[in-house]
Design a protein around this motif. Structure first.
Motif, mmCIF file in Angstrom:
data_model
loop_
_atom_site.group_PDB
_atom_site.id
_atom_site.type_symbol
_atom_site.label_atom_id
_atom_site.label_comp_id
_atom_site.label_asym_id
_atom_site.label_seq_id
_atom_site.Cartn_x
_atom_site.Cartn_y
_atom_site.Cartn_z
ATOM 1 N N GLU A 117 0.855 -1.184 0.000
ATOM 2 C CA GLU A 117 0.000 0.000 0.000
ATOM 3 C C GLU A 117 0.895 1.239 0.000
ATOM 4 O O GLU A 117 1.748 1.393 0.863
ATOM 5 N N VAL A 118 0.668 2.119 -0.979
ATOM 6 C CA VAL A 118 1.463 3.341 -1.114
ATOM 7 C C VAL A 118 0.506 4.504 -1.327
ATOM 8 O O VAL A 118 -0.314 4.478 -2.255
ATOM 9 N N ASP A 119 0.608 5.518 -0.488
ATOM 10 C CA ASP A 119 -0.248 6.695 -0.645
ATOM 11 C C ASP A 119 0.002 7.354 -2.000
ATOM 12 O O ASP A 119 1.145 7.530 -2.419
ATOM 13 N N GLY A 120 -1.072 7.711 -2.686
ATOM 14 C CA GLY A 120 -0.938 8.429 -3.947
ATOM 15 C C GLY A 120 -0.326 7.602 -5.060
ATOM 16 O O GLY A 120 0.345 8.138 -5.943
ATOM 17 N N LEU A 121 -0.563 6.303 -5.061
ATOM 18 C CA LEU A 121 -0.041 5.435 -6.118
ATOM 19 C C LEU A 121 -1.032 4.318 -6.397
ATOM 20 O O LEU A 121 -1.529 3.662 -5.479
ATOM 21 N N ARG A 122 -1.332 4.114 -7.691
ATOM 22 C CA ARG A 122 -2.151 2.976 -8.108
ATOM 23 C C ARG A 122 -1.222 1.836 -8.512
ATOM 24 O O ARG A 122 -0.292 2.036 -9.286
ATOM 25 N N LEU A 123 -1.488 0.660 -7.992
ATOM 26 C CA LEU A 123 -0.665 -0.515 -8.291
ATOM 27 C C LEU A 123 -1.495 -1.557 -9.027
ATOM 28 O O LEU A 123 -2.619 -1.871 -8.614
ATOM 29 N N ALA A 124 -0.958 -2.097 -10.111
ATOM 30 C CA ALA A 124 -1.584 -3.252 -10.739
ATOM 31 C C ALA A 124 -1.417 -4.435 -9.796
ATOM 32 O O ALA A 124 -0.295 -4.792 -9.426
ATOM 33 N N ARG A 125 -2.526 -5.018 -9.383
ATOM 34 C CA ARG A 125 -2.481 -6.146 -8.454
ATOM 35 C C ARG A 125 -2.425 -7.465 -9.234
ATOM 36 O O ARG A 125 -3.046 -7.593 -10.292
ATOM 37 N N PRO A 126 -1.699 -8.443 -8.725
ATOM 38 C CA PRO A 126 -1.628 -9.723 -9.432
ATOM 39 C C PRO A 126 -2.946 -10.473 -9.366
ATOM 40 O O PRO A 126 -3.715 -10.341 -8.406
ATOM 41 N N LEU A 167 6.877 5.575 -2.918
ATOM 42 C CA LEU A 167 7.002 4.136 -3.164
ATOM 43 C C LEU A 167 8.125 3.540 -2.328
ATOM 44 O O LEU A 167 7.958 2.482 -1.699
ATOM 45 N N HIS A 168 9.250 4.215 -2.290
ATOM 46 C CA HIS A 168 10.410 3.626 -1.627
ATOM 47 C C HIS A 168 10.372 3.758 -0.107
ATOM 48 O O HIS A 168 11.054 3.014 0.598
ATOM 49 N N ALA A 169 9.545 4.661 0.385
ATOM 50 C CA ALA A 169 9.284 4.653 1.825
ATOM 51 C C ALA A 169 8.551 3.368 2.198
ATOM 52 O O ALA A 169 8.794 2.771 3.256
ATOM 53 N N ALA A 170 7.674 2.907 1.305
ATOM 54 C CA ALA A 170 6.936 1.667 1.557
ATOM 55 C C ALA A 170 7.795 0.432 1.344
ATOM 56 O O ALA A 170 7.733 -0.525 2.124
ATOM 57 N N THR A 171 8.621 0.427 0.288
ATOM 58 C CA THR A 171 9.433 -0.765 0.005
ATOM 59 C C THR A 171 10.657 -0.878 0.915
ATOM 60 O O THR A 171 11.329 -1.909 0.895
ATOM 61 N N SER A 172 10.937 0.153 1.706
ATOM 62 C CA SER A 172 12.099 0.088 2.608
ATOM 63 C C SER A 172 11.951 -1.013 3.647
ATOM 64 O O SER A 172 12.936 -1.439 4.255
ATOM 65 N N LYS A 173 10.727 -1.477 3.837
ATOM 66 C CA LYS A 173 10.479 -2.526 4.833
ATOM 67 C C LYS A 173 10.674 -3.932 4.258
ATOM 68 O O LYS A 173 10.603 -4.915 4.996
#
Length: 284
Positions: A59-68, A105-111
């Motif tokens: 989950e990323v604020d202000g970003l739409r992600l294509a979900r699998p 995005l990278h604040a979220a993926t840092s985990k």
């Protein structure tokens, strides 16, 4: 990139019966739209499955992600094909928005943990993934492209390849040690972010690297200036990012190394990259 229509058994396994696939083109890397699902061929099963697993719950604020979309038996990849929810949009030259989104995005993926495949060195016979792995290492290793020994393009470089190698040798001497933390980043944002009016930007995949977040932003900036018509002021607008000049330098070294190593590199791509290298050099 998909070279042909997805086989019927793949469509069926993803629950897409009686749906006529429609080619989407470059925006989805050659994927095929089947209703509200996109089927795309994959060249690396491990990376495709990893990306799908991450995008399933990220989950990323202000970003739409294509979900699998999983197959009927729970798989992310079937016979070299993956399935994702369709998201609206096309790439646009909204470069500052891409860099801004990169930070979120990278604040979220840092985990996220480092996937094991990112620790594997490039190996012959060279596949495309090995080209990018070797180019990534070249930007950081003491002797650039040491990890790419044996690659055909290094043995017999094209004229623009030789000029790239000369630039790499000179620019590498300007590197200074950095202290930014490595983390999971998406290293291929330029030209892959989808925009649609006032909707949040969207991404269809994550191309993983284990580098500082500001490096991933720097790659997007280098690409935008080299090939996307971005003005050079894009660099200064983001100069509050961590160790920015050194990250831009490593982004240029990465792209120059890709240019040397990739068998589909063209001479037309070199001048823009060389100009960007000159701009970055003046910052150091």
């Amino acid at each position: 990139m998909s070279t042909g229509q997805p086989p019927q058994h793949v469509c069926s396994t993803f629950g897409l019966r009686e749906v006529e696939p429609v080619a989407l083109g470059a925006d989805w890397d050659g994927g095929w739209l089947c209703g509200d699902v996109v089927l795309s061929s994959v060249t690396d099963h491990a990376r495709a499955a990893w990306s799908a697993k991450v995008r399933e719950n990220l989950e990323v604020d202000g970003l739409r992600l294509a979900r699998p979309v999983r197959s009927t038996d729970g798989r992310y990849v079937v016979s070299g094909w993956r399935a994702d929810t369709f998201i609206e949009g096309t790439p646009e030259p909204r470069h500052d928005e891409v860099v801004s989104m990169s930070g979120r995005l990278h604040a979220a993926t840092s985990k996220l943990d480092r996937p094991r495949f990112l620790a594997q060195p490039p190996m012959a016979p060279w596949e495309e993934v090995d080209v990018f792995a070797a180019a990534d290492r070249a930007a950081w290793e003491k002797a650039p492209l040491r990890g790419a020994k044996g690659a055909e393009q290094l043995e017999t470089p094209s004229p623009d390849g030789r000029m790239s190698l000369e630039l790499i040798t000179g620019l590498a001497t300007l590197r200074k040690s950095v202290t930014s933390t490595d983390q999971l980043v998406h290293g291929d944002l330029f030209g892959t972010v989808l925009f649609s009016g006032a909707l949040a930007p969207g991404i269809t995949d994550i191309t993983p690297y284990w580098r500082p977040a500001s490096w991933a932003a720097a790659v997007a900036v280098v690409d935008a200036i080299s090939w996307g018509g971005a003005d050079e002021a894009l660099i200064s607008r983001w100069d509050d990012l961590l160790e920015w000049p050194q990250m831009l330098l490593r982004a240029v070294l990465f792209r120059l190394s890709v240019h040397v190593l990739h068998p589909r590199s063209t001479a037309e791509a070199f001048p823009g990259l060389a100009r960007t290298a000159d701009v970055v050099r003046l910052l150091l």
